[in-house]
Write a protein that holds these residues in place. Sequence first.
Motif, mmCIF file in Angstrom:
data_model
loop_
_atom_site.group_PDB
_atom_site.id
_atom_site.type_symbol
_atom_site.label_atom_id
_atom_site.label_comp_id
_atom_site.label_asym_id
_atom_site.label_seq_id
_atom_site.Cartn_x
_atom_site.Cartn_y
_atom_site.Cartn_z
ATOM 1 N N LEU A 1 -2.118 6.797 10.145
ATOM 2 C CA LEU A 1 -1.474 5.760 9.330
ATOM 3 C C LEU A 1 -0.077 6.243 8.979
ATOM 4 C CD1 LEU A 1 -1.515 3.173 7.501
ATOM 5 C CD2 LEU A 1 -2.375 4.676 5.672
ATOM 6 N N ALA A 54 -6.071 -4.218 6.389
ATOM 7 C CA ALA A 54 -6.857 -3.013 6.655
ATOM 8 C C ALA A 54 -8.179 -3.373 7.321
ATOM 9 C CB ALA A 54 -7.095 -2.247 5.365
ATOM 10 N N LEU A 96 -9.129 -2.163 11.198
ATOM 11 C CA LEU A 96 -10.298 -1.320 11.465
ATOM 12 C C LEU A 96 -11.330 -2.033 12.330
ATOM 13 C CD1 LEU A 96 -10.689 0.458 8.023
ATOM 14 C CD2 LEU A 96 -9.637 1.318 10.130
ATOM 15 N N HIS A 114 -11.929 5.631 5.908
ATOM 16 C CA HIS A 114 -12.004 5.629 7.371
ATOM 17 C C HIS A 114 -11.365 6.881 7.961
ATOM 18 C CE1 HIS A 114 -11.825 4.264 11.529
ATOM 19 N NE2 HIS A 114 -10.574 4.684 11.524
ATOM 20 N N LEU A 115 -10.171 7.231 7.494
ATOM 21 C CA LEU A 115 -9.491 8.387 8.062
ATOM 22 C C LEU A 115 -10.293 9.663 7.845
ATOM 23 C CD1 LEU A 115 -5.814 7.563 7.032
ATOM 24 C CD2 LEU A 115 -6.793 7.452 9.342
ATOM 25 N N PHE A 175 -7.214 2.930 3.606
ATOM 26 C CA PHE A 175 -7.626 3.580 4.859
ATOM 27 C C PHE A 175 -8.249 4.956 4.656
ATOM 28 C CE2 PHE A 175 -4.638 0.423 6.411
ATOM 29 C CZ PHE A 175 -5.243 -0.016 7.578
#
Length: 254
Positions: A82, A69, A73, A125-126, A122
Amino acid sequence: MDISGNTIFIPGSTSGIGLALALALQAEGNTVVVGGRRAEVLERLAAEHPGLGTVRIDTADPASIATAAKEVLERYPDLNVLVTMAGIMRAEDWRRPEGFLATAEATVETNVLGPIRLIGAFMEHLRSRPDATIMTVTSGLAFTPLRATPTYNASKAAIHMLSESLRLQLADTSVKVVELVPPAVQTDLMPGHAENPNALPLDDYIAEVMGLIASQPDAKEIQVERVKFLRYGEARGDYDQVVAALNANEPANR
């Protein structure tokens, strides 16, 4: 999910449905990163498919997920999709206690804890992206059980309910949750599947999936026609007949 313009990470996509979907999405103008355990396979795929990103990851290993991950990123800060593709499908016989437990535990580790850990890695971040998608991968067997694969069936049912629940929690965020629900597809997921005449050819499956993504960008589930027999047996009221039909010729069904 839009059909193009995304940056997509698909762990567990070095073969089968995962790789075919990755290449189809790349062809639509997406930046696609595939993930897998074997470095030599990733190197070959990168050489064969220019522009295809690769990252080593073992989704059954929490440390590997965390490392991958971070790498994804750092290399692809625009990541907004994802796809939790990685999974295993193995037969079990619970009438023989000495033979099923290790298989069942490995299936849960890969098929349930793997997606949970990936999404967790994630999520922050998403949520920071203006338009993001988590695509989970279940199966028609989340809704109709195959006798030979109890834990696989249960693992996919768990991911279905996880998808439903996350969709509720993320409803007021920029993150959409989409569930890909395959039927039996001609891949090497289990011995004999690639030659299974009752399974959908891989190219046909991917073509139908891509058509659905393009025509239904707000879909909650991506269901090709073939899977609806399994998906809606209970709703139609013919669940027992669907279970019987699926298991009538067990080796030929997924």
